[in-house]
Write a protein that holds these residues in place. Structure first.
Motif, PDB file in Angstrom:
ATOM      1  N   VAL A 400       0.848  -1.182   0.000  1.00  0.00           N
ATOM      2  CA  VAL A 400       0.000   0.000   0.000  1.00  0.00           C
ATOM      3  C   VAL A 400       0.884   1.234   0.000  1.00  0.00           C
ATOM      4  O   VAL A 400       1.693   1.427   0.919  1.00  0.00           O
ATOM      5  N   PHE A 401       0.760   2.052  -1.022  1.00  0.00           N
ATOM      6  CA  PHE A 401       1.534   3.289  -1.131  1.00  0.00           C
ATOM      7  C   PHE A 401       0.606   4.471  -0.870  1.00  0.00           C
ATOM      8  O   PHE A 401      -0.496   4.541  -1.419  1.00  0.00           O
ATOM      9  N   ALA A 412      -0.184   4.067  10.061  1.00  0.00           N
ATOM     10  CA  ALA A 412      -1.139   3.118   9.493  1.00  0.00           C
ATOM     11  C   ALA A 412      -2.057   2.530  10.553  1.00  0.00           C
ATOM     12  O   ALA A 412      -3.245   2.281  10.295  1.00  0.00           O
ATOM     13  N   ASN A 413      -1.533   2.319  11.744  1.00  0.00           N
ATOM     14  CA  ASN A 413      -2.346   1.735  12.815  1.00  0.00           C
ATOM     15  C   ASN A 413      -3.457   2.690  13.259  1.00  0.00           C
ATOM     16  O   ASN A 413      -4.598   2.280  13.491  1.00  0.00           O
ATOM     17  N   LYS A 414      -3.123   3.978  13.373  1.00  0.00           N
ATOM     18  CA  LYS A 414      -4.131   4.965  13.751  1.00  0.00           C
ATOM     19  C   LYS A 414      -5.165   5.138  12.644  1.00  0.00           C
ATOM     20  O   LYS A 414      -6.366   5.295  12.915  1.00  0.00           O
ATOM     21  N   ALA A 427       3.673  -2.827   8.165  1.00  0.00           N
ATOM     22  CA  ALA A 427       4.862  -3.111   7.349  1.00  0.00           C
ATOM     23  C   ALA A 427       4.605  -3.003   5.852  1.00  0.00           C
ATOM     24  O   ALA A 427       5.536  -2.780   5.072  1.00  0.00           O
ATOM     25  N   ILE A 428       3.347  -3.154   5.419  1.00  0.00           N
ATOM     26  CA  ILE A 428       3.089  -3.089   3.971  1.00  0.00           C
ATOM     27  C   ILE A 428       2.645  -1.701   3.531  1.00  0.00           C
ATOM     28  O   ILE A 428       2.458  -1.451   2.339  1.00  0.00           O
ATOM     29  N   VAL A 429       2.465  -0.782   4.491  1.00  0.00           N
ATOM     30  CA  VAL A 429       2.028   0.576   4.160  1.00  0.00           C
ATOM     31  C   VAL A 429       3.251   1.483   4.075  1.00  0.00           C
ATOM     32  O   VAL A 429       4.000   1.635   5.041  1.00  0.00           O
TER      33      VAL A 429
END
Length: 492
Positions: A400-401, A412-414, A427-429
């Motif tokens: 994910v970009f 990303a978590n928020k 990790a993928i963001v």
């Protein structure tokens, strides 16, 4: 990989009884470029330069697809510009064609803001009697910005031999001075899709008159060259794995795909992140909040360059909404608790005061929080509908970009916790920043990307969302934190 612009030092064989080739032919043969266009303005300088420099010639050559152009002679230095044609800001990156290194990057307010902070208002002006003023404001602003960049770098505008620009479809048409009246009305047809190359003289740009000017192609009224540049910057076109590119600026535009196919959708999810809609909303820069933390009634902020807070960017808004909800200051619908810490009344409206050490505390009003709730809902729903439409789930996304207003410092978590993004592993963001500018810079470094850009544009399919029934149905549940159906956020 060959740059878009190269400077080559050559020595021409002198004419003789055995060699009666014209000057232009000797230049082409010595450079080894049969498909080389030499403008009249450059040809006029050749004889005197050859005589003065004993047939030594410094050539600045530009690549236009499969052909070439002799842009200038006698230059020791050569530069190019990458330009992000943003509705809010114009961002210029100066690139040294000789060393192949970035020199500096500067951002300037788009002077078209005088005709409205949103692009639709500007389009209305352009479709009325003020077209010349709207178009002229952009050209004047670009030329002022170019001169400022050159002055700061200590170079002349005549040493700039290329400019590569990327922007949305409307901004691209403004840049070219083309009619935009058919873009916002059914069947939403622009004047041009693949503009290609121009000379700076044609566009009245204040750089070398023969400089190459390339404008990234658009893939439709709502998929502009900025998105194509973003695909190039993210490298989605090079991988077998399905990836997502999220570009949030004036709108939210989302690309799902890989090297074989690409689907794009757009929605009005961006304005709450930008200056003009949210009073304290700013682009990522010095002194702009990108992360916040609320503990025990007090708030701490992280700003770019650790400067005193002057505003908040998209990633900061994500963090703020998460912290306000986590601290019980807003409820699931985004409504402020009147008894909450730092909740005040501003001009008759509930607001939260962001007291982070600035002399004038920043505040965000209830209506602005609601704007952001709508934005986060639209963005998630856009993602959900697009992923479903190609028969996959969030768990099938490999990378994910994130670019645009969210592309610097996003947590990303928020974002997942408030329901703006699915619960993808952090990790993928990957935040990418300004992918429009980076895509333009990559073309300066590799002129062969022109063919790749055309191929990418041809692969893009646009999914219209304005009246999509599934979008409207799913959107209603997303205007809550995190969602009325949290199961939809799962990505495992």
């Amino acid at each position: 990989m060959a740059p878009l612009i190269v400077r080559k030092q050559i020595r021409l064989p002198p004419p003789s009884a055995d060699d009666r080739r014209a000057d232009d032919q000797r230049i082409k043969d010595t450079l080894g470029l049969a498909q080389l266009a030499i403008p009249l303005s450059v040809l006029k300088k050749v004889p005197a330069h050859i005589k003065t420099h004993a047939c030594a010639l410094s050539c600045v050559v530009g690549r236009t697809g499969n052909a070439y152009k002799l842009i200038d002679i006698g230059r020791e230095r050569s530069y190019s510009l990458a330009l992000d044609l943003g509705p809010t800001n114009l961002v210029l990156l100066l690139f040294d064609n000789v060393t192949q290194k970035n020199v500096l990057t500067l951002s300037f307010e788009n002077p078209q803001i005088a005709f409205g902070s949103d692009i639709l208002t500007r389009m209305h002006h352009a479709m009325s009697a003020q077209a010349d003023e709207v178009y002229g404001a952009l050209l004047s602003g670009i030329n002022r910005a170019v001169r400022t960049v050159c002055e700061k770098a200590g170079i002349g505008t005549g040493e700039v031999h290329a400019l590569v620009a990327a922007g949305n479809t409307v901004m691209s048409h403004f840049f070219l001075g083309l009619d935009i009246s058919t873009i916002p009305v059914d069947p939403f047809v622009p004047v041009v899709r693949t503009p290609g190359f121009f000379s700076a003289r044609e566009l009245a740009l204040d750089i070398n008159p023969e400089a190459l000017v390339y404008l990234f192609p658009n893939a439709g009224s709502y998929v502009g060259g900025d998105i194509v540049a973003g695909i190039i910057a993210a490298g989605i076109h090079r991988t077998d794995r399905t990836s997502v590119l999220i570009d949030v600026g004036t709108n939210a535009e989302i690309v799902i795909g890989n090297k074989d196919w690409m689907l794009v959708g757009a929605g009005a999810a961006g304005p709450a992140l930008e200056e003009g809609i949210t009073r304290i909303g700013k682009r990522a820069s010095r002194g702009i909040i990108y992360d916040v933390e609320i503990r025990g009634g007090s708030i701490s902020c992280k700003t770019f360059d650790e400067h005193a807070p002057e505003g908040i960017c998209g990633s900061g808004m994500v963090s703020l909404l998460f912290e306000l909800y986590n601290a019980g200051i807003i409820d699931k619908s985004g409504m402020l608790n009147p008894a909450g810490d730092n909740v005040t009344i501003v001009e008759g409206e509930p607001a939260y005061t962001i007291a982070c050490g600035c002399s004038d505390a920043l505040s965000i009003r209830q209506s602005e929080l609601q704007n952001f709730m709508k934005s986060k809902a639209a963005m998630f729903t856009l993602l959900l509908v697009l992923v479903r439409s190609v028969g996959i789930g969030f768990k099938d996304i490999a990378r994910v970009f994130v670019s645009g207003a969210l592309g610097t410092g996003i947590d990303a978590n928020k974002a997942a916790a408030i329901g703006m993004l699915p619960a993808w592993p952090a990790a993928i963001v990957k935040p990418l920043g300004n992918t429009s500018l980076e895509g333009a810079r990559l073309l300066l470094a590799d002129g062969g990307l022109v063919q790749t850009i055309d191929a990418v544009t041809a692969k893009i399919t646009y999914k219209h969302m304005h009246d999509d029934p599934e979008f409207m149905k799913e959107y209603l549940g997303a205007v809550f934190i995190p969602h009325t159906n949290p199961e939809l956020l799962k990505a495992t």
